[in-house]
Design a protein around this motif. Structure first.
Motif, PDB file in Angstrom:
ATOM      1  N   HIS A   1      -0.809 -70.178-109.156  1.00 29.12           N
ATOM      2  CA  HIS A   1      -1.075 -71.119-108.060  1.00 29.12           C
ATOM      3  C   HIS A   1      -0.318 -70.821-106.769  1.00 29.12           C
ATOM      4  O   HIS A   1      -0.523 -71.506-105.778  1.00 29.12           O
ATOM      5  CB  HIS A   1      -0.756 -72.571-108.451  1.00 29.12           C
ATOM      6  CG  HIS A   1      -1.379 -73.001-109.737  1.00 29.12           C
ATOM      7  ND1 HIS A   1      -2.736 -73.188-109.871  1.00 29.12           N
ATOM      8  CD2 HIS A   1      -0.841 -73.264-110.949  1.00 29.12           C
ATOM      9  CE1 HIS A   1      -3.011 -73.557-111.117  1.00 29.12           C
ATOM     10  NE2 HIS A   1      -1.884 -73.596-111.789  1.00 29.12           N
TER      11      HIS A   1
ATOM     12  N   ASN B   1      14.107 -80.195-123.123  1.00 30.36           N
ATOM     13  CA  ASN B   1      13.498 -79.540-121.968  1.00 30.36           C
ATOM     14  C   ASN B   1      13.512 -80.544-120.822  1.00 30.36           C
ATOM     15  O   ASN B   1      13.436 -81.750-121.040  1.00 30.36           O
ATOM     16  CB  ASN B   1      12.051 -79.179-122.308  1.00 30.36           C
ATOM     17  CG  ASN B   1      11.290 -78.615-121.120  1.00 30.36           C
ATOM     18  OD1 ASN B   1      11.438 -77.444-120.799  1.00 30.36           O
ATOM     19  ND2 ASN B   1      10.480 -79.436-120.463  1.00 30.36           N
ATOM     20  N   HIS B   2      13.623 -80.040-119.611  1.00 30.94           N
ATOM     21  CA  HIS B   2      13.578 -80.961-118.477  1.00 30.94           C
ATOM     22  C   HIS B   2      12.898 -80.253-117.307  1.00 30.94           C
ATOM     23  O   HIS B   2      13.459 -79.323-116.735  1.00 30.94           O
ATOM     24  CB  HIS B   2      15.006 -81.390-118.125  1.00 30.94           C
ATOM     25  CG  HIS B   2      15.065 -82.504-117.129  1.00 30.94           C
ATOM     26  ND1 HIS B   2      14.394 -83.698-117.302  1.00 30.94           N
ATOM     27  CD2 HIS B   2      15.715 -82.614-115.963  1.00 30.94           C
ATOM     28  CE1 HIS B   2      14.636 -84.486-116.268  1.00 30.94           C
ATOM     29  NE2 HIS B   2      15.435 -83.855-115.439  1.00 30.94           N
ATOM     30  N   ASP B   3      11.694 -80.687-116.984  1.00 33.08           N
ATOM     31  CA  ASP B   3      10.980 -80.133-115.829  1.00 33.08           C
ATOM     32  C   ASP B   3      11.331 -80.959-114.607  1.00 33.08           C
ATOM     33  O   ASP B   3      11.265 -82.180-114.655  1.00 33.08           O
ATOM     34  CB  ASP B   3       9.462 -80.240-116.031  1.00 33.08           C
ATOM     35  CG  ASP B   3       8.948 -79.252-117.054  1.00 33.08           C
ATOM     36  OD1 ASP B   3       9.763 -78.545-117.656  1.00 33.08           O
ATOM     37  OD2 ASP B   3       7.718 -79.197-117.235  1.00 33.08           O
ATOM     38  N   ILE B   4      11.641 -80.283-113.527  1.00 30.07           N
ATOM     39  CA  ILE B   4      12.078 -80.976-112.324  1.00 30.07           C
ATOM     40  C   ILE B   4      11.045 -80.773-111.224  1.00 30.07           C
ATOM     41  O   ILE B   4      10.802 -79.652-110.805  1.00 30.07           O
ATOM     42  CB  ILE B   4      13.463 -80.471-111.902  1.00 30.07           C
ATOM     43  CG1 ILE B   4      14.468 -80.829-112.991  1.00 30.07           C
ATOM     44  CG2 ILE B   4      13.889 -81.089-110.580  1.00 30.07           C
ATOM     45  CD1 ILE B   4      15.418 -79.756-113.324  1.00 30.07           C
ATOM     46  N   GLU B   5      10.435 -81.858-110.815  1.00 32.92           N
ATOM     47  CA  GLU B   5       9.328 -81.807-109.867  1.00 32.92           C
ATOM     48  C   GLU B   5       9.608 -80.905-108.671  1.00 32.92           C
ATOM     49  O   GLU B   5      10.661 -80.970-108.059  1.00 32.92           O
ATOM     50  CB  GLU B   5       9.020 -83.230-109.379  1.00 32.92           C
ATOM     51  CG  GLU B   5      10.227 -83.924-108.733  1.00 32.92           C
ATOM     52  CD  GLU B   5      10.061 -85.443-108.702  1.00 32.92           C
ATOM     53  OE1 GLU B   5      10.103 -86.049-109.786  1.00 32.92           O
ATOM     54  OE2 GLU B   5       9.874 -85.995-107.613  1.00 32.92           O
ATOM     55  N   LEU B   6       8.651 -80.038-108.348  1.00 34.15           N
ATOM     56  CA  LEU B   6       8.646 -79.150-107.195  1.00 34.15           C
ATOM     57  C   LEU B   6       9.761 -78.114-107.168  1.00 34.15           C
ATOM     58  O   LEU B   6       9.838 -77.314-106.244  1.00 34.15           O
ATOM     59  CB  LEU B   6       8.718 -79.924-105.864  1.00 34.15           C
ATOM     60  CG  LEU B   6       7.481 -80.661-105.406  1.00 34.15           C
ATOM     61  CD1 LEU B   6       7.332 -81.993-106.125  1.00 34.15           C
ATOM     62  CD2 LEU B   6       7.535 -80.925-103.903  1.00 34.15           C
TER      63      LEU B   6
ATOM     64  N   TRP C   1       6.214 -72.397-115.965  1.00 31.05           N
ATOM     65  CA  TRP C   1       6.504 -73.243-117.114  1.00 31.05           C
ATOM     66  C   TRP C   1       5.945 -74.664-116.936  1.00 31.05           C
ATOM     67  O   TRP C   1       5.722 -75.388-117.901  1.00 31.05           O
ATOM     68  CB  TRP C   1       8.015 -73.291-117.366  1.00 31.05           C
ATOM     69  CG  TRP C   1       8.406 -74.152-118.517  1.00 31.05           C
ATOM     70  CD1 TRP C   1       9.112 -75.315-118.467  1.00 31.05           C
ATOM     71  CD2 TRP C   1       8.099 -73.936-119.900  1.00 31.05           C
ATOM     72  NE1 TRP C   1       9.268 -75.835-119.720  1.00 31.05           N
ATOM     73  CE2 TRP C   1       8.652 -75.020-120.625  1.00 31.05           C
ATOM     74  CE3 TRP C   1       7.404 -72.935-120.582  1.00 31.05           C
ATOM     75  CZ2 TRP C   1       8.529 -75.123-122.009  1.00 31.05           C
ATOM     76  CZ3 TRP C   1       7.281 -73.044-121.958  1.00 31.05           C
ATOM     77  CH2 TRP C   1       7.836 -74.126-122.656  1.00 31.05           C
ATOM     78  N   GLY C   2       5.691 -75.025-115.693  1.00 34.46           N
ATOM     79  CA  GLY C   2       5.098 -76.330-115.411  1.00 34.46           C
ATOM     80  C   GLY C   2       3.802 -76.538-116.188  1.00 34.46           C
ATOM     81  O   GLY C   2       3.446 -77.658-116.514  1.00 34.46           O
ATOM     82  N   PHE C   3       3.094 -75.450-116.440  1.00 32.02           N
ATOM     83  CA  PHE C   3       1.920 -75.548-117.312  1.00 32.02           C
ATOM     84  C   PHE C   3       2.111 -74.730-118.586  1.00 32.02           C
ATOM     85  O   PHE C   3       1.167 -74.244-119.188  1.00 32.02           O
ATOM     86  CB  PHE C   3       0.650 -75.131-116.575  1.00 32.02           C
ATOM     87  CG  PHE C   3       0.146 -76.205-115.619  1.00 32.02           C
ATOM     88  CD1 PHE C   3      -0.223 -77.458-116.087  1.00 32.02           C
ATOM     89  CD2 PHE C   3       0.076 -75.952-114.262  1.00 32.02           C
ATOM     90  CE1 PHE C   3      -0.660 -78.449-115.212  1.00 32.02           C
ATOM     91  CE2 PHE C   3      -0.368 -76.939-113.378  1.00 32.02           C
ATOM     92  CZ  PHE C   3      -0.734 -78.188-113.862  1.00 32.02           C
ATOM     93  N   GLY C   4       3.378 -74.526-118.960  1.00 40.33           N
ATOM     94  CA  GLY C   4       3.657 -73.929-120.261  1.00 40.33           C
ATOM     95  C   GLY C   4       3.632 -72.417-120.324  1.00 40.33           C
ATOM     96  O   GLY C   4       3.661 -71.856-121.410  1.00 40.33           O
TER      97      GLY C   4
ATOM     98  N   TRP D   1       8.814 -74.965-104.640  1.00 38.66           N
ATOM     99  CA  TRP D   1       7.520 -74.856-103.945  1.00 38.66           C
ATOM    100  C   TRP D   1       7.685 -74.438-102.484  1.00 38.66           C
ATOM    101  O   TRP D   1       6.955 -73.589-101.986  1.00 38.66           O
ATOM    102  CB  TRP D   1       6.786 -76.207-103.982  1.00 38.66           C
ATOM    103  CG  TRP D   1       6.264 -76.559-105.342  1.00 38.66           C
ATOM    104  CD1 TRP D   1       6.495 -75.895-106.519  1.00 38.66           C
ATOM    105  CD2 TRP D   1       5.418 -77.669-105.664  1.00 38.66           C
ATOM    106  NE1 TRP D   1       5.860 -76.535-107.554  1.00 38.66           N
ATOM    107  CE2 TRP D   1       5.184 -77.615-107.059  1.00 38.66           C
ATOM    108  CE3 TRP D   1       4.843 -78.690-104.918  1.00 38.66           C
ATOM    109  CZ2 TRP D   1       4.396 -78.559-107.716  1.00 38.66           C
ATOM    110  CZ3 TRP D   1       4.058 -79.635-105.575  1.00 38.66           C
ATOM    111  CH2 TRP D   1       3.835 -79.571-106.954  1.00 38.66           C
TER     112      TRP D   1
ATOM    113  N   GLU E   1       8.296 -72.400-112.348  1.00 47.33           N
ATOM    114  CA  GLU E   1       7.036 -72.998-111.896  1.00 47.33           C
ATOM    115  C   GLU E   1       5.932 -72.730-112.935  1.00 47.33           C
ATOM    116  O   GLU E   1       5.200 -73.641-113.314  1.00 47.33           O
ATOM    117  CB  GLU E   1       6.642 -72.426-110.527  1.00 47.33           C
ATOM    118  CG  GLU E   1       5.218 -72.727-110.079  1.00 47.33           C
ATOM    119  CD  GLU E   1       4.844 -74.205-110.112  1.00 47.33           C
ATOM    120  OE1 GLU E   1       5.725 -75.058-109.864  1.00 47.33           O
ATOM    121  OE2 GLU E   1       3.660 -74.502-110.405  1.00 47.33           O
TER     122      GLU E   1
END
Ligand code: SF4
Lengths: 566, 432
Positions: free
Chosen positions: A200, A330-335, A185-188, A144, A183
């Motif tokens: 965004h 899967n592993h999403d990593i904040e920011l 991918w954060g909403f797919g 971000w 990023e």
């Protein structure tokens, strides 16, 4: 220590197969020395191997181990007087990674992707890998703060953030994976081209890549940006590759090196409109590298058999899991990023796999300058690194390539140029691709060569270059390269006759880059707010503490004019 | 001297909250701010074991650390197949030492995970894990599902810091911007605060998940009107709720892993989440109990290749949960000594296993007395990680964090204790 009478290949110093002695004093190559004498008469001697792109430590690796007990069961070796027990083939335990690299004659390996917030875990694993020197590249491509600086075109703040991020992660360089895609991918979703805006954030991958490349040079980092292209792994993606490389052509390097290193080029040299008409575009890519000088690549060669794919390109892993009907982590990593892990098997009779296999070899053989091409399997994505001797024997022998192609799906002949390639590499070229070039590309001045003062990292193989013909004796090449006669790491004999005899702790490289205080303050005040509002941990608990690097090696860089390097 | 320490980590539950403020005066903790009551009471401390003890003629007698180390080493060296169990409430560094010890004595290392989220791990081996860090959920999730877990009681700050009530970038209004769905067999406090509560009959998780998977996979017409007591209509509404979320997150607890079906429930839930990703974005996470049970799994995995129940008797790691996990070993009487660290099997294992433990020599390493102390033969009090010694722990989402040291310890830390036992083991073996 003196290594006597070896046939030495040290291309960085203009030595191509000369019989000579090498002296070691205090862990470095010296003019002369006393002490132990190693008899290397007639044997192949070269600098220790350097792996510039390998996945050896961190959350992805451990996720791979946890989801694949089947893999851990392979390659089990009990403990010895020197070694702790080993397990695993595609996702070995930490100790096995160190021992196996050493047995191949490798003395340095860099982890290719770590999010800042998870760097502590990466260092915990790096600490447990014995023998080799190591470092980790830090992910910035879907971050971000990076995207906000790019949107505001504030390269001063971006430089401060990159410097801070490297310090926070104790990282070695700027890694960019599917920029913007993590990023999205954060909403797919994903980004589809370098000009597709990131949801965004009002920036494009092209802008992110260019800004990070400029900042990388502004900071005079030892390594260039290390880039995993958008659209990786998709048919037709060679156009994305060329379009991306074109973006960076006019950026001036701040050191004697490339401005961009392309990771695992094999996965981005694909033609066709889908998997049915999938074909190799390696020749187009190689031509591009032959005509330009701003980029280097590593192969990402595939190896038939099991692999574990793991990448910060999370949408790619989702697609892989769907194509292969495989289990998927899967592993999403904040920011910061997202990532995925999917087990895989490359099969000789699968048309796509056969062509993929050819592409790696084509890239190496069609690119004229070996200094631009590093040999990797993108371990364990294309296959485990223990297979490097297989690739070496393929590059050195057309006969071996022909034999192999007979076992593959026949499309390998019509959809790649490999059958028509006659080039057979010599030992100098192999040494460049596995030692000299990766060291230069990473900016490791004391590695990849045997000049006075260099690290005494040396491999000696039971191969007599004056007696064997690699184009015919490829089986001997493979066998010899698989088990170093000696591996010497920092002047210590760590492997003798293919067995690990000592397991010292290697160094961990990281880059400390200076930026003007005012820029740093400006960046930090914005960053603090980000921590308050969006991160789930406190800023003071975020930085990797010194306790996690027992043997650090700090490389200085920064925006002030520094002493000219090389 | 009065000291204010900020950003302290709470070493109680898997939330590993790292924003606690602690006031220290004259080397003693006087005040804890920001932690929940569970966390505060842990940080304030209680009932410390005062001195090392060795059991003589049935009663524990105080002794010196040196004697305790020597006795512990004797027990381990003379055992054929010792068990080294616990590790959930200590640092990763302690487990690293424990693994070296196990390698040298041919022991089994197992963690408390095998009796809590062990089934989750086996589920992950089957299906992988579609997850994220907690911050990702805080910033994005507009649907939170709590399945068989009750954070209001077990992880009190979870909802505020990371999940239902947290605000984040795409969820600026926190609770108002998201829906909360609770699926459980009883109406917990968490359920009372949900937008929707689906009460299911005990042991029917598997059927409910399968039904949701069928609806999401477009096969609703094949479902009966009633699935395990829940109407098809309600299931369709819930499936719709999941599909229409922009970012959904399922947190699951022992209600899922310990009801009928065990790892198959988790396996099924992981599949559900994986499939939901064809429609929207969805992740899933286990609510880990002890603050570092996640870290114990991580350390074991990178050391041995396996996340729990690792047997070193053959010189190389061997893993077969169901055979090499603590309860199986104990119930088959397949281990003959135990080192118990940072856990309390006497209160948590099935009775038969506890009886087996009581019959064999047991070494306990812990800051606090607990029912396991009642039958331990060597008791070694240790410093409290995250209060008296530094070290590493992993939060339930896999983030690694460094525990701080707040006050000086009167006791040695776990790492020091294990090193001393290891030194004694090596000495004993050299003598032989
Ligand atoms: S929620 Fe858990 S970690 Fe947070 S303060 Fe309470 S007990 Fe401690």
């Amino acid at each position: 220590m003196i290594i006597k009478g070896g046939i030495v290949y040290d291309p960085a110093n203009g030595i191509f197969g000369e019989e000579m002695d090498i002296c070691i004093e205090n862990g470095r190559i010296a003019e002369d020395a006393g002490g132990e004498v190693i008899d290397a008469r007639g044997l192949l001697v070269m600098p220790g191997g350097v792996d510039a792109h390998s996945h050896i430590a961190g959350p992805k690796l451990n996720t791979g181990r946890i989801m694949r007990p089947d893999d851990s069961r392979m390659g089990t070796e009990p403990r010895t007087r020197v070694c702790r027990p080993s397990t695993g083939y595609t996702v070995p335990n930490c100790y096995a990674i160190g021992y196996r690299y050493a047995r191949l004659g490798y003395t340095t390996a860099f982890e290719a992707a770590t999010p800042i917030i998870e760097a502590r875990h990466t260092h915990e694993e790096l600490e447990e890998i014995p023998i080799v020197d190591k470092g980790a590249l830090t992910l910035f491509g879907s971050n971000w703060t990076v995207m906000e600086c790019v949107r505001e075109n504030d390269l001063g703040r971006l430089a401060a953030y990159v410097a801070w991020g490297l310090r926070a992660a104790r990282g070695y360089g700027v890694k960019i994976v599917n920029p913007g895609g993590g990023e999205a991918w954060g909403f797919g979703s994903n980004v589809k081209s370098v000009h597709d805006p990131v949801p965004h954030f009002d920036v494009t991958p092209a802008q992110i890549i260019r800004a990070l490349a400029e900042v990388n040079e502004r900071l005079r980092l030892p390594h260039s940006i290390h880039l995993h292209f958008n659209n990786l792994g998709r048919p037709g993606n060679y156009t994305t590759a060329i379009e991306t490389l074109e973006l960076l052509k006019d950026i001036k390097p701040s050191r004697m090196r490339q401005v961009v290193h392309v990771a695992h080029m094999q996965f981005s040299a694909y033609g066709g409109t889908g998997w049915k008409d999938f074909e190799s575009k390696a020749s187009v890519i190689a031509d591009y590298f032959n005509q330009t000088d701003h980029a280097t690549m590593d192969l990402g060669q595939i190896i038939f058999g099991p692999a574990t794919t793991m990448t910060a390109d999370a949408p790619l892993e989702y697609a892989n899991a769907r194509i292969g009907h495989q289990k998927w982590s899967n592993h999403d990593i904040e920011l910061e990023e997202s990532s995925g892990v999917v087990p895989w098997v490359y099969m000789r009779k699968m048309p796509v796999n056969a062509v993929q296999w050819a592409i790696g070899l084509e890239l190496a053989l069609l690119t004229r300058d070996p200094w631009k091409v590093v040999m990797t399997t993108d371990h364990p994505n294309g296959g485990p690194f223990v297979n490097y001797p297989e690739i070496i024997s393929l590059l050195m022998s057309r006969e071996k390539r022909e034999e192999e192609m007979k076992t593959l799906h026949e499309v390998v002949r019509s959809r790649s140029t490999l059958p028509s390639i006659e080039r057979e590499m010599d030992w100098s070229e192999i040494v460049i691709m596995t030692r000299a070039a990766p060291a230069r590309i990473l900016g490791l001045e004391d590695k990849g060569h045997l000049g006075t003062g260099a690290d005494a990292d040396i491999s000696i193989y039971s191969i007599k270059p004056d007696e064997i013909d690699p184009s015919k004796d490829h089986a001997k090449v493979k066998a010899g390269m698989s088990r170093a006669k000696y591996t010497i790491k920092g002047g210590v004999v760590v492997v003798r006759d293919g067995e690990v005899v000592a397991a010292p702790q290697g160094r961990t490289y990281w880059v400390d880059a200076a930026v003007p205080e005012s820029e740093m303050d400006r960046m930090l005040s914005a960053l603090k707010e980000k921590f308050e509002r969006y991160y789930s941990i406190r800023m003071s608990n975020y930085m990797v503490q010194d306790a996690y690097l027992s043997n650090p090696f700090v490389v200085r860089a920064g925006v002030q004019p520094l002493k000219e390097v090389i | 001297m009065r000291l204010q320490i900020e950003d302290v980590l709470c070493t109680f539950c898997g939330c590993l909250c790292d924003d606690i403020k602690v006031e220290v005066n004259e080397g003693r903790i006087e005040r804890v701010r920001g932690a929940c009551r569970l966390g505060s009471s842990k940080i304030m401390g209680h009932n410390r074991i005062k001195s090392p003890m060795i059991r003589v003629n049935g009663t524990l007698k105080e002794t010196s650390y040196e004697d305790a180390y020597r006795k512990a080493a004797e027990i381990l060296v003379s055992a054929k197949h010792p068990l080294l169990y616990g590790w959930a409430s200590t640092t990763c560094e302690a487990l690293k030492k424990g693994i070296i010890l196990a390698e040298e004595i041919g022991g089994v290392v197992d963690t408390t995970a095998t009796v809590c989220h062990g089934p989750s791990i086996i589920g992950i081996e089957e299906k992988g894990l579609v997850g994220s860090t907690l911050g990702q959920i805080k910033n994005r999730a507009d649907l939170i599902v709590f399945w068989g877990c009750n954070p209001s009681e077990a992880h009190p700050r979870h909802t505020l810091r990371y999940s239902s009530n947290a605000s984040g970038r795409f969820i600026p209004e926190g609770r108002k911007d998201r829906k909360v769905l609770v699926i459980d067999v009883r109406e917990t406090r968490t359920a009372r605060n949900a937008d929707r509560f689906l009460r299911i009959q005990p042991g029917t998780d598997y059927e409910i998940i399968s039904a949701l998977r069928m609806i999401i996979g477009g096969k609703a017409e094949s479902l009966p009107e009633d699935v395990a007591g829940v109407s098809k209509k309600e299931l369709i509404e819930i499936a719709e709720m999941m599909k229409s979320a922009k970012f959904g997150a399922i947190f699951f607890g022992l209600g899922l892993t310990h009801s009928r079906g065990r790892y198959k429930n988790v396996d099924n839930a992981l599949s559900l989440v994986s499939e939901l990703n064809s429609h929207t974005k969805f992740v899933i996470m286990a609510m880990r109990g002890h603050y570092n049970v996640t870290g114990a799994g991580q350390v074991l995995a990178w050391s041995s290749g396996y996340p729990m129940a690792v047997d070193y008797a053959r010189g190389a790691p061997y893993y077969n949960p169901g055979e090499t996990s603590c309860c199986d070993l104990l119930s088959r009487r397949d281990v003959d000594a135990a080192l118990i660290i940072a856990s309390d099997p006497a209160s948590n294992l099935p009775r038969g296993c506890v009886e087996a433990l009581a019959e064999m020599p047991v070494i306990q390493i812990d800051p606090f007395e607990n029912p396991t102390t009642l039958f331990a033969d060597v008791v070694i009090p240790s410093a409290i990680a995250g209060i008296e010694v530094e070290g590493t722990a992993y939060r339930m989402d896999g983030l690694s964090l460094r525990l701080r040291k707040l006050v000086d310890a009167e006791y040695p830390g776990d790492v020091e204790i294990l090193q001393a036992i290891l030194d004694n083991v090596r000495r004993l073996r050299d003598d032989n």
